[in-house]
Design a protein around this motif. Sequence first.
Motif, PDB file in Angstrom:
ATOM      1  N   ALA A   1      30.268  70.688 -32.777  1.00  0.00           N
ATOM      2  CA  ALA A   1      30.396  71.490 -33.993  1.00  0.00           C
ATOM      3  C   ALA A   1      29.179  72.397 -34.079  1.00  0.00           C
ATOM      4  N   GLY A   2      29.384  73.623 -34.431  1.00  0.00           N
ATOM      5  CA  GLY A   2      28.289  74.583 -34.533  1.00  0.00           C
ATOM      6  C   GLY A   2      28.024  75.348 -33.252  1.00  0.00           C
ATOM      7  N   ALA A   3      28.720  75.010 -32.161  1.00  0.00           N
ATOM      8  CA  ALA A   3      28.543  75.747 -30.906  1.00  0.00           C
ATOM      9  C   ALA A   3      29.027  77.181 -31.098  1.00  0.00           C
ATOM     10  N   PHE A   4      28.410  78.095 -30.383  1.00  0.00           N
ATOM     11  CA  PHE A   4      28.821  79.494 -30.448  1.00  0.00           C
ATOM     12  C   PHE A   4      30.117  79.658 -29.664  1.00  0.00           C
ATOM     13  N   ILE A   5      31.122  80.242 -30.306  1.00  0.00           N
ATOM     14  CA  ILE A   5      32.417  80.455 -29.655  1.00  0.00           C
ATOM     15  C   ILE A   5      32.767  81.933 -29.799  1.00  0.00           C
ATOM     16  N   ALA A   6      32.727  82.648 -28.685  1.00  0.00           N
ATOM     17  CA  ALA A   6      33.072  84.067 -28.677  1.00  0.00           C
ATOM     18  C   ALA A   6      34.576  84.217 -28.463  1.00  0.00           C
ATOM     19  N   ASP A   7      35.060  85.447 -28.505  1.00  0.00           N
ATOM     20  CA  ASP A   7      36.478  85.713 -28.245  1.00  0.00           C
ATOM     21  C   ASP A   7      36.851  85.424 -26.793  1.00  0.00           C
ATOM     22  N   TRP A   8      35.906  85.631 -25.900  1.00  0.00           N
ATOM     23  CA  TRP A   8      36.061  85.339 -24.474  1.00  0.00           C
ATOM     24  C   TRP A   8      34.909  84.439 -24.065  1.00  0.00           C
ATOM     25  N   VAL A   9      35.171  83.431 -23.231  1.00  0.00           N
ATOM     26  CA  VAL A   9      34.128  82.500 -22.803  1.00  0.00           C
ATOM     27  C   VAL A   9      34.220  82.256 -21.308  1.00  0.00           C
ATOM     28  N   ALA A  10      33.080  81.918 -20.723  1.00  0.00           N
ATOM     29  CA  ALA A  10      33.025  81.486 -19.330  1.00  0.00           C
ATOM     30  C   ALA A  10      32.743  79.991 -19.346  1.00  0.00           C
ATOM     31  N   VAL A  11      33.515  79.220 -18.595  1.00  0.00           N
ATOM     32  CA  VAL A  11      33.309  77.776 -18.515  1.00  0.00           C
ATOM     33  C   VAL A  11      33.167  77.377 -17.055  1.00  0.00           C
ATOM     34  N   GLU A  12      32.471  76.270 -16.833  1.00  0.00           N
ATOM     35  CA  GLU A  12      32.295  75.752 -15.478  1.00  0.00           C
ATOM     36  C   GLU A  12      32.441  74.239 -15.488  1.00  0.00           C
ATOM     37  N   LEU A  13      33.271  73.728 -14.594  1.00  0.00           N
ATOM     38  CA  LEU A  13      33.463  72.296 -14.400  1.00  0.00           C
ATOM     39  C   LEU A  13      32.979  71.975 -12.999  1.00  0.00           C
ATOM     40  N   THR A  14      32.251  70.874 -12.839  1.00  0.00           N
ATOM     41  CA  THR A  14      31.719  70.489 -11.538  1.00  0.00           C
ATOM     42  C   THR A  14      32.038  69.040 -11.251  1.00  0.00           C
ATOM     43  N   ASP A  15      32.487  68.776 -10.022  1.00  0.00           N
ATOM     44  CA  ASP A  15      32.676  67.407  -9.553  1.00  0.00           C
ATOM     45  C   ASP A  15      31.536  67.108  -8.595  1.00  0.00           C
TER      46      ASP A  15
END
Length: 94
Positions: free
Chosen positions: A42-56
């Motif tokens: 909660a409170g994280a910045f959320i833009a209209d477009w986001v970049a995400v990364e998942l790593t194994d």
Amino acid sequence: MPAHERRAFPREFLRINLRWEDGSTAYTRDVSPEGMYVWVDAGAFIADWVAVELTDPRSGLRFRAYAEVMRIEPGLTRTGVAMRLHWRRFLRRH
């Protein structure tokens, strides 16, 4: 009468930790080839477009995506974010 399902692909319930752009902790609730639903602090910045990364870390495989935020559902400790993936790549760590 059930609502009409607009998704082209079914969502798979899967929890994967990921890195959010502002450094907040996040994890997936469900994923599909075209999108994902993510819980962020909660409170994280959320833009209209986001970049995400998942790593194994076991395989060294990384998944990077650039996504359009479709819906935000605020909560007390977590915020739900529905995203449509527009750019995605699997990368192997060297």
